[in-house]
Structures are given as C-alpha cells and as structure tokens.
Design an enzyme around this catalytic site. Structure first.
Site, PDB file in Angstrom:
ATOM      1  N   GLY A  35      -7.365   5.716  -9.104  1.00 18.09           N
ATOM      2  CA  GLY A  35      -6.844   5.041 -10.296  1.00 18.09           C
ATOM      3  C   GLY A  35      -7.652   3.797 -10.625  1.00 18.09           C
ATOM      4  O   GLY A  35      -8.049   3.582 -11.744  1.00 18.09           O
ATOM      5  N   LYS A  68      -3.083  -8.995   4.482  1.00 17.77           N
ATOM      6  CA  LYS A  68      -3.477  -9.708   3.265  1.00 17.77           C
ATOM      7  C   LYS A  68      -3.933  -8.779   2.142  1.00 17.77           C
ATOM      8  O   LYS A  68      -3.973  -9.181   0.989  1.00 17.77           O
ATOM      9  CB  LYS A  68      -4.588 -10.718   3.586  1.00 17.77           C
ATOM     10  CG  LYS A  68      -4.095 -11.881   4.456  1.00 17.77           C
ATOM     11  CD  LYS A  68      -4.939 -13.140   4.291  1.00 17.77           C
ATOM     12  CE  LYS A  68      -6.198 -13.112   5.110  1.00 17.77           C
ATOM     13  NZ  LYS A  68      -6.875 -14.427   5.146  1.00 17.77           N
ATOM     14  N   GLY A  77      -7.888  -3.868  -0.910  1.00 18.24           N
ATOM     15  CA  GLY A  77      -8.349  -2.919  -1.932  1.00 18.24           C
ATOM     16  C   GLY A  77      -9.268  -3.542  -2.957  1.00 18.24           C
ATOM     17  O   GLY A  77     -10.206  -2.902  -3.429  1.00 18.24           O
ATOM     18  N   GLU A  78      -8.983  -4.764  -3.339  1.00 12.00           N
ATOM     19  CA  GLU A  78      -9.774  -5.371  -4.404  1.00 12.00           C
ATOM     20  C   GLU A  78     -10.830  -6.342  -3.902  1.00 12.00           C
ATOM     21  O   GLU A  78     -11.928  -6.409  -4.452  1.00 12.00           O
ATOM     22  CB  GLU A  78      -8.830  -6.029  -5.414  1.00 12.00           C
ATOM     23  CG  GLU A  78      -8.177  -4.934  -6.240  1.00 12.00           C
ATOM     24  CD  GLU A  78      -7.001  -5.407  -7.042  1.00 12.00           C
ATOM     25  OE1 GLU A  78      -7.147  -5.522  -8.257  1.00 12.00           O
ATOM     26  OE2 GLU A  78      -5.930  -5.644  -6.458  1.00 12.00           O
TER      27      GLU A  78
END
Ligand SMILES: Cc1cc2nc3c(=O)[nH]c(=O)nc-3n(C[C@H](O)[C@H](O)[C@H](O)COP(=O)(O)OP(=O)(O)OC[C@H]3O[C@@H](n4cnc5c(N)ncnc54)[C@H](O)[C@@H]3O)c2cc1C
Ligand code: SF4
Lengths: 328, 773
Positions: free
Chosen positions: B254, B731, B734-735
């Site tokens: 996504g 924490k 993914g980004e």
C-alpha cells in the site's frame, strides 16, 4: 478491450486465408504486446488468428546465412549456440530486451512488429498522428524526453520500432522472408523494411495487409562475429533504450577492414549509419576514429526540447561499443 | 500478578527472532485471500470509464450502446448515481468525512476536474463484458484549459496560511532565523525538485461490495485501515457503523495509497446496492495512477547558516507544491528539520498551487522522506563547502535534546547507528575529495544520510481468548500490508502466553474485531503488539483471580500481587514450588476458555498513563520526544560517459526500539531503501503540460527498481527498548526505512562526480547534462 473471436490455425495457408476473409483481423504470436495494446483500446480487432502452431520455427545454417523462424522465441534465439557464436550483437540485443518472462513468450516476428512506446501513442485519450492520422503530435512540444532525434518529422518524432533486435539485424544486413496473401514469398532486406514517418507516421513498414513474416536470415560475416550490442537505459534491466548501438568490426593488424554501425533509441526507425561506417572502414581502430565516426553518425540529429542529451549519449554509446569490439 | 506494564523478553522466547512468516505458506500456495478473491455467488463486475480531458464539463453522456451489450446490468453516471447520505465534496474547510482523503466524489456532477476522473461505472455479469461496455459509453466534453502543476505559467501559487488539510501547513518560526542567517559565517542555499511519485503497490485497489440486507453491507477492500474505512463508509451510506463491515485479510502493498477511503470503493458499494448483487471493482494499472493519490510534485529550497566549524545556526525551509482543486494537501517537509539537528533558529513554510490533478496523499514517510532530501543533501553541500566529512558534520550538530521542544528523547541510539554503520561500510576510508575515486572507467562515490521518523500517537484494542486445551485466538482489526504483522503479533502472543507459536492463531483485518489503528504512520506494530500484550496481561490477571479463590489450586489464598507468570503457569513468587498451569485451572473451573482485552496507547499519551498505572502520584512527569532513528550509507558507481548510476553497496543501521522480528524488520528497511533508490534514480510520473495528463502511467513507463538495480544490502539494528513509547517498547520502522535514502544516493552521486544533481530522479540525461552544477 473489445470483443473478438479467437481462431487457432496450424498452416500458413489457412492463416492467410482467414486474414483474407476478415481483413480487419490480425495475427497473434506471443501476444505480449498485442494484448496490452488491446486492453487499453489502442487497437481493436474483431478476430485474432493464432499463428503459434505454424511451422515457422527452426534456427538453421543456410547458404545465405543463419535462418531464424519467425515463431522462434526471443529467449531461445538469444541463447542459441550459433547465434551467440556468429552474431553476439543479435544475441545480446535479445537478452537485454524486456524481461525473462516476456522473452520466453515473445516471438521474433512479433518483436519486429512491436510498436512505439511514445506515451501519447500509448494512451488513446491523446491525439497522435501515428494512431489517428491527422490528429496531431503533442510530443513535438510535450514530453519528448525519450523520443527520437534522427529521422523525425513535423508529424512524428517517435521510435516506430523502440526495441533492440531490429537494430542488431539492421547492422548485419538481415533479410526477411515474407509470405503474402496470395501465398507468395518475397525477400526484403531489413534495411528497407521500416519506413520513415514523414507525413504518414501510421505507415510503419512495407508489410502488405495479411502478409506473414516467415523468417529472418542473417548473412555470415567477420564483422558480425566480432560484434556487440550496447544498451543504455534508465534502469539496469527491463527498460527500453535511451540509446543503443549494434556494432561489428573486422579489424586486422589494427586496421578496420569492414564495419557495421546501427543505433537504437535515437532514430524514428532503427538507424544504420553509413556515415560512421565510411569513416571506420580502412581507418585505424583508435579512439580518435571511433569518436569521428560517432560525430558523423549523429550529425543530422534534430533534438527537441527534452531530448538534446541523446546526441552526446548516442555518441558515447557508439564509441563505447566500438571500443569494446575493437579490444575483443 | 505483578507483571503488568512493560514487556520483558522471556528466556527462549521468540520475540526478536528472525521467524519465518506465519502466512508465508498460504501466500505462496495461493491460499491467502486478497480483496478481489472472494468468489461470492452472483458476483458481478464493475469497470470504470474515465475522462479523457482534465478540465471542463460533460456535455452529454450516453450509456445506450453500453446497455445494449449482453450481460450489462447497469451503467451509472452523474445522472443516475444513487444518492449518498453524505458526500465528501466540499470546496472549503476540512474534510467532511475524515477517512475520505479527497473532498470530492466523482459522478456527482458534470464537471471534470482532473484527467481520468471516473465518469461512468458499468456493471456486467463478467469482467470482460463490463470492460467492453465501459468503452462504449459515449461522452462528449466541453474542454477548458487545465492547470498542470505549480510550475505551469497559468498556476496561481499561494500561501495556504494554516488552512492545510491533515497537515496545517502553518509557517513555523523558532528563534530568529533571518538575523542568525545574516550573521552566520557560512551559508548554503539549494533548491531540490521532485516529480510526482506513485506508490504502485503490486496489488491494485480492489473492492467487492456485498449487501447482505438492504441496510447491511460487507465490503472486501484492499485498505490499510478497516476501522476508518468502516466509519467513513457508514457516514457516506447513512448507516450505523455496526451495519458496515470491512474485511481486508491480506494486502499486496500500500505504501500509504490505501490508507484512506477512495471513490472507487464508494462507487462499487453504491453500484452493488443498486443492482442488488455483489459487485467487484478492481482498478487497472493505468487507473492506479489516478485513483489512490500520489506523492505531489514539489520543489523545496533550504537555506543553511553555520559557523566555520560547521555548527548549524539557521535552517530555513520553503516548499512549493501542487494540490487539487478542492483540497489543500502537502507533505510537511519542513517538520523534520525542526528535530533532526541541534540548531537554534528554524523556519519552515509552504506554498501551494491548485491544479487539475486529484489530491495527493501519504506516501511512505510523507514529509520526512522528501524533507530529509533538503536537510541531508543541504548538509552534505555545507560539509563540502567546509571541507568536512559528512558524518563528522552530523556529529558536530548532534541533538542531545529535541531542538524543537527542548525535551529529552525517549531514546536515541543514533550515535551508535552512526558508529556501527560507518564501521560496516568502511566510511573512514572515504576520500574527502569528490570526483576522483575510480574503478576503471567508473566514478565511485560514497554518500550517507540520517533517518528519523516520529513515534506517532495511536491507540487500539485487542482481544485474546485462551482455551483450556492450550490454544489461543488473538484478534484485532489491524491490517497486514505484507510487512509481517501476522507474524510479529503471533510471536508476541506466543511469548506472553508461554505457548508455542503454532498454538496461537492471530486474526486481523475485519472491522467486527476490536478496533486497531490503520497500518500507517508506522504505528501498527507498536500499537497492535502492545494491545495484544496488554490483553494477555488481562488474561493472566483473570486467571490469577480465579486461582487464589480456588481451594483446589496450589495458589489458593495467595495475594494476587505475589503471583507471577512463568511460561504457561502461574507461580507463587515467595514459594515457586506452588504453581499451576492455566489449562489445569480452567478445566477444574469448568471453563472452556477465558478472554482478556487490552487497550494500548503508543507515542505521546502512553507515558502519562504509565505514570498512573505505576501509582506514583506526585511524580513529576517529563514529556519525552519520541522518534526512530537510523543511518543509511550508499556506494554508487557512475559511468561518466553514459550517465548511468548503479548502487553497488548499501548499509543501514537503525534504532527502532524493540525489534520484534529481525527478518521481517530487515525486509522493511530493505524495502524502504529500495523505494528511496527508486525515487533517487528512476521514479517519476510525467505529465503533459498542455493536457494535464500523465504520459507514462503504467509499469513499463514508470520505472521502479528491479533486482538488477539493487545490491546485496546490509541491515543491522541497534538493540533498543524504549520504555516511554508503549508497553512493548517498539518505535516503528516502516517509514524511517525510507527517510534519508534518497539523499544518501544523491550525496553518493555528488561524491562520485563532483556534480550536484538537484532534480530527481537522477537519470542519465541529468548526469550528462547541464542540470548538474
Ligand atoms: C513491458 C515490456 C517491455 C519490453 N521491453 C522490450 C525491450 O526492452 N526491447 C525489445 O526489443 N522489446 C521489448 N518489448 C517488446 C517485446 O519484445 C514484444 O512485445 C515482443 O517481441 C512481441 O512478440 P509477440 O510474439 O508477443 O508478438 P504479439 O504481441 O503476438 O504480436 C505483435 C504484433 O506482431 C504481429 N505478428 C506477430 N507475429 C507475426 C508474424 N510472424 N507475421 C506477421 N505478423 C506477426 C501481430 O499481429 C501483432 O500485430 C517489451 C514489451 C513489454 C510488454
Ligand atoms: S511522436 Fe509520433 S507517436 Fe508520439 S504523439 Fe507524435 S505522432 Fe504520435
């Protein structure tokens, strides 16, 4: 995609007869490019005549050179022992094209007839002279970053053939065997197969309606044996050429006896350069000669707003390819 | 039972281990059901007809030819689309429906605002018939001249003045940037230009809408956010939320484009109601370029002021980008500059121009990713000017406190990341001078950049049912983007229950399950793992309560506070020989199972609740700044004659708090880095200026990296547990995976060639051309 009927055939005669009955029908081989154009309604055919079962196969040595059946697959031809040995540039042009999956499906005949990758051609919402004659050419002042700089016209600046194989075939004087609607065969050198866009960019080659590509024959030559295909693109694989060069040199004692030069990615059709060949022939195989040949090859270039870089890129690509064959 | 708040790894536990995906087998054998793969009886198929112009009006739309086709059930246009209880089209103000990112709904009027805007939905009994019929809908337009982008001659660029959607885009000033800049010994000013990027997940947007009753619908949708989609759809349809069910068991990627609800899902749902049969709508690859948003085209100017020693005094960031006719949306690039380095004076501002495009949206690290190009390339330019090593200049500006707030960090392992990354890469051997290192004909360059991303606040719930037979069912409405959520949560549950992973089934992706946040903003692993962990703590509390009241239990009459858990047993701390398996306890109690629920907070807010849990009234609370950190090192080889750039080595070292599974985490970092390599070197959606329409809207034209572009990548994590972020100390990664990556590549290209290419992607024409200085 429109509705269509699908008709498998197993003889050239039958295929040609079906085409005669329904002139608006078309042949389908690997379907790797025909279907993706149909899916976005760029082309519409009422009938697909499947020619995959036709006996247009085989890779064999003939007195005229190596004869490759039009239904041989790109991967099979690219990896074929005789092709690799006698025409390294042809093998490389095939194996550097598309992706492994596509090469496994795609046929040689289909490859020669793939159509332009101009973004305006590929989207039916845009005007495009090639797709809809007379509708205009937005690429002239639009997104022409990837388009051609040689052989262009006010009507079209796209690579009619954007691929690789024909560039290598062009360099080595390949001859196509065609079979027309009356069942008659003719032989056409690839040098006169593709047509410059001029005012009629929708006319792309000299194939007659219903005519089949039967085979490609590449004459044997020392410059073909000592050849390479260099392709520059925006990612390492699975992309069309920004510029490419198919070159072959017969070098003896440091002097070039014969040379073949064809460029891809920069011409509206695969671009043979007699100018470069003339400079190379009889000259010493040095960087200076190569540079002079490259300058000559691009002399007629007419870049548009976003593709001026292609002049330098094509020259450097050609020089690099010549250096590579000169040292092998 | 004392063990309540923060997770402690257990001996022999699986948390942190490189466990294979629990859903891997289902995926490779085709058993995993994606949104478009529910073979419902009576299923019908929808196809979209989209506009060929970018601006103007539909003069006429004639469905007659389409309706005559065999199998066609209905054609919907703006003239007959069923009414919605609430439409998201509002030209001013905030989103009418929060989860609907674009404040515009196609087929609600005859105006055309962007190219490829849907103008008709055709429903037929087969996909082929629907597709064919869509082409037969006849539309005539009245065309107007569109605005293509903020760069167009006819664009009006304006200051959104705090009116931005989601991100307010206010001007932020700290200190006195103008004065400090004027007084600074060294200044660097640079502008970076970025094209449109598209997410291009493998799985396209896909929906099956099935009305099970006139007022009850189930929507199988490829969405990162089942709960938010459910509530948005309920508002649009005028139904109680409970009567809308959204199901997303698997997602084929996504990257942010499936975070929100988009028009195609609504159209499929309305069409299904009208035709009285389930409707499936799968976007084509071409439609993926005009249906789920994109990262907007933008340019950003950074001005850095510094001392002669390279200590930053001033950071000023200005961004200009394109937004849609209705929304004011832009990634907040300037934000990251406010926390990344110690710098007393800071300013960030935005300008936008409306153009005939759909609204842009979140794409992996929205704001931080492009913003990091400004600061990380800008700092590289400053280092070059001062003849300083790029890593050294970062250490000189290391922020021990959050410069934006003055708060301490919840944890910050960035120095360790730098040190370990430099060691793995061999950074110490880097030649300070650019353009001189060669490998044969090729120029070799080394670049690096810092990564950071906030631990965003989120909360969510989970339910755990533990069966007396030693199996457990864990449930939340979270989604798994393909990142490994199924796997890591199963690991956490197995450890917290003292059960083998095979005995735990984790179910997600269904809005009937306890509400979890969307997979987005890097909160999923953190929030979901914490809520599951807390739900399991709840189970143990309940078991303890049963045991101490059960006269046949070895723990009878024990103080609950003295009971602890070991594996799958309750144990008396003061006398460990007194212990009991939960299964024995449940069986004796005649209970087949026991359930617990957990509500977890992550990010800001968790800390406050923690203090309350710990029952320490009066404890002075220090607010913490919560961020993931990391560093990327990159080697490129550039062919100076052909302009080609190859990434030949890559090292990332990350501090993401507790890492739940080093294998899936590594995949995340690799994935983010590859996306960055793509954005740096090849990705860009081209648009024709005159027609405001894309010219390369498919995967042959839009280049994403392929295997041959990517070297073997080395990824390590700094061992970390952050007690302030959430119960699990996670924490999120993914980004942060993508932040800094584009800059690392661009800086390496500079180091290789001595030329700065400030316009992305860095394709051969730019390496060869005059774009570089
Ligand atoms: C994503 C993508 C990337 C690609 N990249 C490259 C690349 O880098 N380099 C490159 O060279 N090519 C590339 N290609 C093009 C690819 O090589 C062609 O799609 C393929 O060669 C076509 O062969 P086919 O057999 O599948 O043809 P089909 O799709 O079956 O047919 C194509 C056309 O040829 C006609 N035709 C086929 N065979 C005959 C015959 N024997 N006689 C008469 N007419 C015939 C058909 O009627 C049709 O009009 C790419 C294609 C795709 C989709
Ligand atoms: S360059 Fe040729 S193919 Fe492209 S738009 Fe113009 S006419 Fe069409």
């Amino acid at each position: 995609m429109n509705n269509f009927t699908y008709t498998p055939t197993n003889s050239a005669k039958e295929a040609i007869r079906l085409r005669r009955e329904t002139p608006a029908a078309t042949y389908v081989a690997g379907a790797t490019t025909l279907l993706d154009m149909m899916k976005v309604n760029l082309v519409e055919y009422p009938q697909l005549i499947d020619i995959n079962a036709l006996p247009l196969t085989g890779i064999e040595q003939t007195t005229d050179g190596l004869r490759i059946g039009a239904l041989e697959r790109m991967s099979d031809v690219g990896e074929h022992r005789l092709v690799v040995a006698q025409y390294p540039a042809v093998s490389e042009s095939l194996l550097l094209a598309a992706s492994a999956q596509l090469r496994n499906m795609a046929s040689i005949g289909g490859n020669l007839l793939q159509r332009t990758r101009c973004g305006y051609f590929r989207d039916a919402a845009f005007p495009c002279n090639k797709r809809v004659p007379g509708s205009g050419c937005p690429a002239q002042h639009g997104d022409n970053h990837g388009l051609a700089i040689l052989g262009t016209s006010e009507a079209c600046i796209a690579q009619t053939y954007p691929g690789d194989l024909s560039v290598a075939l062009l360099a080595f004087d390949a001859v196509l065997t065609l079979e027309n609607a009356k069942g008659k065969q003719r032989r056409v050198p690839i040098t006169s197969f593709y047509v410059l866009p001029g005012q009629t960019p929708h006319q792309e080659n000299i194939l007659e309606p219903g005519e089949l590509i039967v085979a490609v024959t590449i004459p044997a030559a020392e410059h073909a044996r000592r050849s390479t295909y260099l392709k520059v693109r925006e990612r390492t694989s699975y992309a069309y050429a920004l510029a490419s060069a198919a070159v072959g040199l017969d070098v003896q004692a440091g002097t070039i006896r014969s040379a073949r030069v064809a460029l891809g990615g920069v011409g509206t059709i695969p671009w043979r350069s007699p100018e470069a060949e003339k400079i190379l022939t009889g000259a010493p195989a040095t960087d200076e000669t190569f540079r002079a040949a490259a300058t000559a090859a691009l002399r007629g270039a007419q870049p548009r707003e976003h593709n001026g870089y292609k002049v330098q890129l094509a020259q450097n690509t050609l020089v690099r390819a010549l250096q590579k064959v000169a040292t092998t | 039972m004392t063990d309540f708040s923060a997770f402690e790894p257990s001996k022999g536990g699986v948390v942190g281990q490189p466990v294979n995906r629990v859903d891997g087998h289902a995926k490779v054998t085709g058993q995993a059901q994606y949104a478009a793969e529910y073979a419902l009886p009576n299923l019908t198929y929808a196809a979209l007809k989209t506009s060929s112009i970018a601006k103007g009006r539909i003069k006429s739309i004639d469905p007659a030819a389409a309706l005559r086709e065999p199998g066609v059930l209905a054609v919907f246009t703006h003239e007959n689309l069923p009414k919605m209880a609430q439409t998201p089209n509002t030209l001013a103000g905030k989103y009418a429906i929060y989860g609907m990112h674009m404040a515009f709904m196609p087929l609600t009027g005859n105006e055309i605002f962007y190219s490829a805007q849907p103008v008709a939905v055709v429903v037929a009994d087969t996909f082929e018939r629907a597709t064919q019929a869509a082409a037969l809908v006849q539309v005539t337009y009245e065309q107007a001249r569109p605005v293509a982008s903020y760069q167009s001659a006819n664009a009006e660029v304006f200051d959104p003045n705090g009116q931005g959607y989601v991100f307010d885009l206010k001007k932020v000033v700290r200190g006195n940037p103008q004065a400090s800049l004027a007084a600074s010994a060294v200044q660097v000013k640079a502008t970076y230009v970025h094209p449109i990027n598209h997410h291009n997940p493998m799985e396209p947007g896909a929906t099956i809408a099935h009305w099970e009753a006139p007022d009850r619908v189930t929507v199988y949708d490829s969405t990162q956010a089942v709960a938010m989609s459910q509530s948005s759809l309920a508002t649009i349809l005028g139904l109680p939320q409970e009567q809308v069910r959204v199901v997303t068991k698997f997602i084929g990627g996504g990257f942010g484009c499936k975070f929100n609800l988009w028009p195609h899902t609504v159209l499929a749902t309305l069409a299904a109601k009208a035709v009285g049969r389930p409707v499936k709508l799968v976007l084509t690859r071409q439609q993926m370029f005009t249906s789920l948003g994109h990262r907007e085209d933008q340019e950003q100017t950074i001005t850095l002021g510094a001392t002669k020693e390279g200590k930053l005094t001033t950071l000023i960031h200005e961004k200009t980008s394109t937004t849609s006719p209705w929304d004011i949306f832009a990634e907040p690039n300037g934000a990251i500059l406010n926390w990344l380095y110690a710098c007393p004076n800071y300013q960030s501002s935005h300008r936008v121009a409306r153009a005939n495009v759909m609204t842009s949206t979140y794409m992996r690290a929205p704001g931080e990713s492009p913003g990091s190009v400004a600061i990380e390339c800008g700092l590289d330019e400053l280092a070059a000017k001062l003849n300083l090593d790029p890593l050294e200049i970062r250490l000189r500006n290391y922020a021990n406190l959050d410069p934006g707030t003055g708060q301490p960090w919840s944890s910050k392992g960035l120095k360790e990341c730098y040190a370990r990354g430099a060691e793995l890469f061999g950074w110490g051997k880097r030649n300070l001078q650019p353009g001189v290192t060669r490998d044969g004909r090729l120029l070799v360059g080394w670049g690096m950049a810092t990564a950071s991303y906030p631990v965003r606040p989120a909360q969510g719930r989970a339910r755990v049912r533990l069966y007396a037979d030693g199996h457990a069912l864990v449930q939340t409405s979270a989604t798994d983007l393909g990142t490994g959520t199924y796997t890591v949560i199963t690991q956490v549950a197995a450890d917290a229950l003292g059960l083998p992973m095979a005995n735990v089934r984790f179910e997600l992706g269904d809005s009937t399950l306890p509400t979890a946040p969307a997979s987005g903003s890097s909160v999923a692993a953190a929030t979901v793992s914490s809520s599951v962990y807390l739900a399991i703590q709840d189970v143990w509390q309940r078991l303890t309560a049963l045991a101490v009241r059960d006269s046949q239990s070895p723990l009878f009459k024990a103080l609950p506070a003295d009971v602890v858990r070991e594996q799958d047993q309750l144990v008396l701390r003061t006398n460990p020989s007194k212990r009991e398996k939960f299964s024995a306890l449940l069986q004796r109690q005649g209970l087949a199972d026991i359930e617990g629920v957990g509500n977890s907070k992550s990010g800001e807010g968790y800390e406050a609740d923690q203090i309350a849990f710990d029952n320490k009234p009066g404890t002075k609370q220090t607010k913490r700044s919560m961020y993931s950190f990391g560093v990327h090192f990159c080697e490129v080889k550039v062919d100076p004659d052909l302009g080609t750039v190859h990434v030949t080595r890559w090292v990332s070292v990350m501090d993401g708090g507790r890492i739940l599974n080093t294998k899936t985490a590594r995949s995340q970092i690799i994935g983010g880095s590859i996306m960055g390599i793509g954005a740096a070197l090849m990705e860009g959606t081209n648009r024709d200026e005159q027609y405001a329409r894309y010219t390369n809207a498919d995967l042959a034209g839009y280049h994403v990296p392929i295997n041959a572009d990517i070297p073997d990548m080395q990824v390590e994590f700094i061992d970390g547990h952050d007690p302030y972020v959430n119960a699990m100390g996670v924490k999120g990664i993914g980004e942060v995976a993508m932040v800094g990556t584009v800059a690392a590549v661009a800086n390496a290209v500079y180091h290789a060639t001595g030329k700065r290419v400030r316009s992305f992607p860095i394709v051969p024409s730019k390496v060869l051309g005059s774009d570089a200085v």
